[in-house]
Write an enzyme that holds these catalytic residues in place. Structure first.
Site, PDB file in Angstrom:
ATOM      1  N   PRO A   4       3.183   4.454  -0.804  1.00  9.04           N
ATOM      2  CA  PRO A   4       2.812   5.537   0.120  1.00  9.04           C
ATOM      3  C   PRO A   4       1.316   5.769   0.281  1.00  9.04           C
ATOM      4  O   PRO A   4       0.928   6.555   1.135  1.00  9.04           O
ATOM      5  CB  PRO A   4       3.482   6.758  -0.511  1.00  9.04           C
ATOM      6  CG  PRO A   4       3.544   6.455  -1.979  1.00  9.04           C
ATOM      7  CD  PRO A   4       3.757   4.969  -2.066  1.00  9.04           C
ATOM      8  N   GLY A   5       0.466   5.126  -0.546  1.00 11.55           N
ATOM      9  CA  GLY A   5      -0.964   5.202  -0.271  1.00 11.55           C
ATOM     10  C   GLY A   5      -1.815   5.900  -1.314  1.00 11.55           C
ATOM     11  O   GLY A   5      -2.985   6.175  -1.075  1.00 11.55           O
TER      12      GLY A   5
ATOM     13  N   ASP B 237      -0.294  -4.255  -5.962  1.00 13.85           N
ATOM     14  CA  ASP B 237       0.553  -3.301  -6.701  1.00 13.85           C
ATOM     15  C   ASP B 237       1.970  -3.404  -6.117  1.00 13.85           C
ATOM     16  O   ASP B 237       2.432  -2.488  -5.448  1.00 13.85           O
ATOM     17  CB  ASP B 237      -0.043  -1.889  -6.515  1.00 13.85           C
ATOM     18  CG  ASP B 237       0.721  -0.815  -7.272  1.00 13.85           C
ATOM     19  OD1 ASP B 237       1.052  -1.028  -8.447  1.00 13.85           O
ATOM     20  OD2 ASP B 237       0.988   0.248  -6.679  1.00 13.85           O
TER      21      ASP B 237
ATOM     22  N   ALA C 258       0.759  -1.254   0.000  1.00 16.57           N
ATOM     23  CA  ALA C 258       0.000   0.000   0.000  1.00 16.57           C
ATOM     24  C   ALA C 258       0.790   1.305   0.000  1.00 16.57           C
ATOM     25  O   ALA C 258       0.304   2.310  -0.508  1.00 16.57           O
ATOM     26  CB  ALA C 258      -0.960   0.002   1.179  1.00 16.57           C
TER      27      ALA C 258
ATOM     28  N   CYS D  74       4.362  -0.723 -12.431  1.00 23.10           N
ATOM     29  CA  CYS D  74       4.812   0.375 -13.289  1.00 23.10           C
ATOM     30  C   CYS D  74       6.068  -0.092 -14.028  1.00 23.10           C
ATOM     31  O   CYS D  74       7.034   0.640 -14.164  1.00 23.10           O
ATOM     32  CB  CYS D  74       5.033   1.664 -12.500  1.00 23.10           C
ATOM     33  SG  CYS D  74       6.214   1.532 -11.164  1.00 23.10           S
TER      34      CYS D  74
HETATM   35  N1  SAM Z   1       0.278   1.081  -4.145  1.00 23.94           N
HETATM   36  C1  SAM Z   1       1.217   2.117  -3.734  1.00 23.94           C
HETATM   37  C2  SAM Z   1       0.678   3.473  -4.120  1.00 23.94           C
HETATM   38  O1  SAM Z   1      -0.067   3.554  -5.106  1.00 23.94           O
HETATM   39  O2  SAM Z   1       0.972   4.460  -3.451  1.00 23.94           O
HETATM   40  C3  SAM Z   1       2.614   1.850  -4.286  1.00 23.94           C
HETATM   41  C4  SAM Z   1       3.144   0.508  -3.875  1.00 23.94           C
HETATM   42  S1  SAM Z   1       4.866   0.246  -4.186  1.00 23.94           S
HETATM   43  C5  SAM Z   1       4.900  -0.103  -5.881  1.00 23.94           C
HETATM   44  C6  SAM Z   1       5.095  -1.323  -3.461  1.00 23.94           C
HETATM   45  C7  SAM Z   1       5.040  -1.325  -1.935  1.00 23.94           C
HETATM   46  O3  SAM Z   1       4.798  -2.663  -1.501  1.00 23.94           O
HETATM   47  C8  SAM Z   1       6.330  -0.908  -1.260  1.00 23.94           C
HETATM   48  O4  SAM Z   1       6.036   0.065  -0.294  1.00 23.94           O
HETATM   49  C9  SAM Z   1       6.845  -2.183  -0.577  1.00 23.94           C
HETATM   50  O5  SAM Z   1       7.508  -1.947   0.636  1.00 23.94           O
HETATM   51  C10 SAM Z   1       5.561  -2.940  -0.363  1.00 23.94           C
HETATM   52  N2  SAM Z   1       5.671  -4.410  -0.325  1.00 23.94           N
HETATM   53  C11 SAM Z   1       6.435  -5.188  -1.138  1.00 23.94           C
HETATM   54  N3  SAM Z   1       6.253  -6.485  -0.828  1.00 23.94           N
HETATM   55  C12 SAM Z   1       5.337  -6.538   0.189  1.00 23.94           C
HETATM   56  C13 SAM Z   1       4.738  -7.599   0.922  1.00 23.94           C
HETATM   57  N4  SAM Z   1       5.054  -8.877   0.694  1.00 23.94           N
HETATM   58  N5  SAM Z   1       3.820  -7.280   1.874  1.00 23.94           N
HETATM   59  C14 SAM Z   1       3.499  -5.980   2.119  1.00 23.94           C
HETATM   60  N6  SAM Z   1       4.054  -4.930   1.456  1.00 23.94           N
HETATM   61  C15 SAM Z   1       4.967  -5.206   0.501  1.00 23.94           C
END
Ligand code: SAM
Length: 307
Positions: free
Chosen positions: A101-102, A172, A99, A231
């Site tokens: 930065p959200g 995502d 999630a 992305c």
């Molecule tokens: N969806 C977000 C947004 O639109 O603002 C961007 C997400 S970013 C591409 C991916 C995020 O997923 C990162 O913050 C990462 O730390 C987290 N992440 C990666 N693997 C994860 C997991 N197994 N469980 C929870 N979070 C995870």
């Protein structure tokens, strides 16, 4: 051999700027009026993405009071597509698996509204803190979003688990970022073979983790619709992840739906499910993004996607 599937030479300066109106705190007309009268900035609402405003290239809204108050969220056009493709109805219980930065968490919160719930997972402590801040700013006094600082792949899928009532999920995950401005910096076109090899090794490792997270989302008993997005422009993180997961989960009643049917740019035609997927990019005046939508046993009616 590994392939690169889209151009990355897209000067960001040429692209329009975008900002999403936060439906929890403001209306489109209120924000468009404020932009025009207070800041002399013209805006248009996107023809395919309700609530998204198109602004002139190079418009800088960092620090602007509409952004600081959480009414307006700086979010690129393509980055609005995953939550739009899920489009949970008001009152729905939704998981956001990755999630921080959200941006997409708060977009989902706008769709489910005060009677709904978004359970937002983030495994990185620092990023979870950023997520909490963004959620607090964007939701006002509403308690729609619950932040869970944990690895989504370890989430409890049983009836005891926090997310057991969720019916939809957004996945995502971390990706190479090759669809955005930073992707080209990562040695994929390096003249040094070792750097290229290292780059593609990282892509393979990201794909393994993407498959694990997506498979986990599909394993929750009440979830009937899951949207997967990156992305990245690499098929290794996109169509091939979708194919691997379908291969594994098709037996459990999961299939791929045609995602955002009216979106013009589709996934790679050379792959079996390409046409059902979306690949946004420069042709759509935005950065590279991939979106796919999984449904269990023809559960299309759970969404209210406007396109
Ligand atoms: N969806 C977000 C947004 O639109 O603002 C961007 C997400 S970013 C591409 C991916 C995020 O997923 C990162 O913050 C990462 O730390 C987290 N992440 C990666 N693997 C994860 C997991 N197994 N469980 C929870 N979070 C995870």
């Amino acid at each position: 051999t590994t392939t690169t599937t889209a151009s990355t030479s897209k000067p960001a300066a040429r692209l329009p700027r975008y900002a999403r109106v936060n439906a929890l705190l403001a209306s489109v007309s209120e924000i468009r009026n404020a932009l025009k009268t207070t800041f002399n900035i013209s805006s248009e609402e996107d023809e395919l993405i309700p609530g998204l405003l198109r602004l002139p290239p190079k418009t800088n809204l960092h620090g602007n009071e509409l952004v600081e108050s959480g009414k307006l969220i700086l979010q690129d056009r393509a980055s609005c597509l995953p939550a739009l493709a899920l489009h949970p109805p008001p009152g729905a219980i939704v998981m956001d698996a990755c999630a921080a930065p959200g941006n997409k968490t708060t977009q989902l919160a706008g769709y489910v509204g005060k009677s709904g719930k978004v359970i937002a997972f983030e495994r990185n402590a620092q990023r979870a803190q950023t997520l909490r801040r963004m959620v607090a700013k964007a939701s006002g006094s509403n308690k729609i979003v619950t932040v869970v600082e944990a690895d989504f792949t370890r989430a409890d899928t049983s009836a005891k688990g926090e997310a057991s009532h969720a019916t939809m999920a957004l996945v995502d995950p971390s990706c190479s970022g090759s669809g955005g401005q930073g992707g080209h910096l990562m040695h994929r076109e390096s003249s040094h073979e070792a750097e290229r090899a290292e780059y593609w090794e990282r892509v393979r490792s990201l794909a393994a983790s993407q498959i694990a997270i997506l498979t986990k989302a599909l394993s929750f008993p009440n979830v009937t619709c899951v949207v997967y997005s990156t992305c990245s422009v690499h098929k290794e993180e996109n169509e091939e992840v979708v194919a691997a997961v379908l291969n594994e989960c098709g037996k459990d009643g999961w299939s791929l739906a045609r995602c955002l049917p009216e979106w013009p740019t589709r996934g790679l035609q050379s792959t079996p499910h390409g046409d059902k997927c979306v690949r946004a990019g420069e042709a759509d005046a935005t950065h590279g993004f991939f979106v796919a939508r999984f449904e269990r046993d023809g559960a299309a009616s759970t969404s209210t996607t406007p396109m």
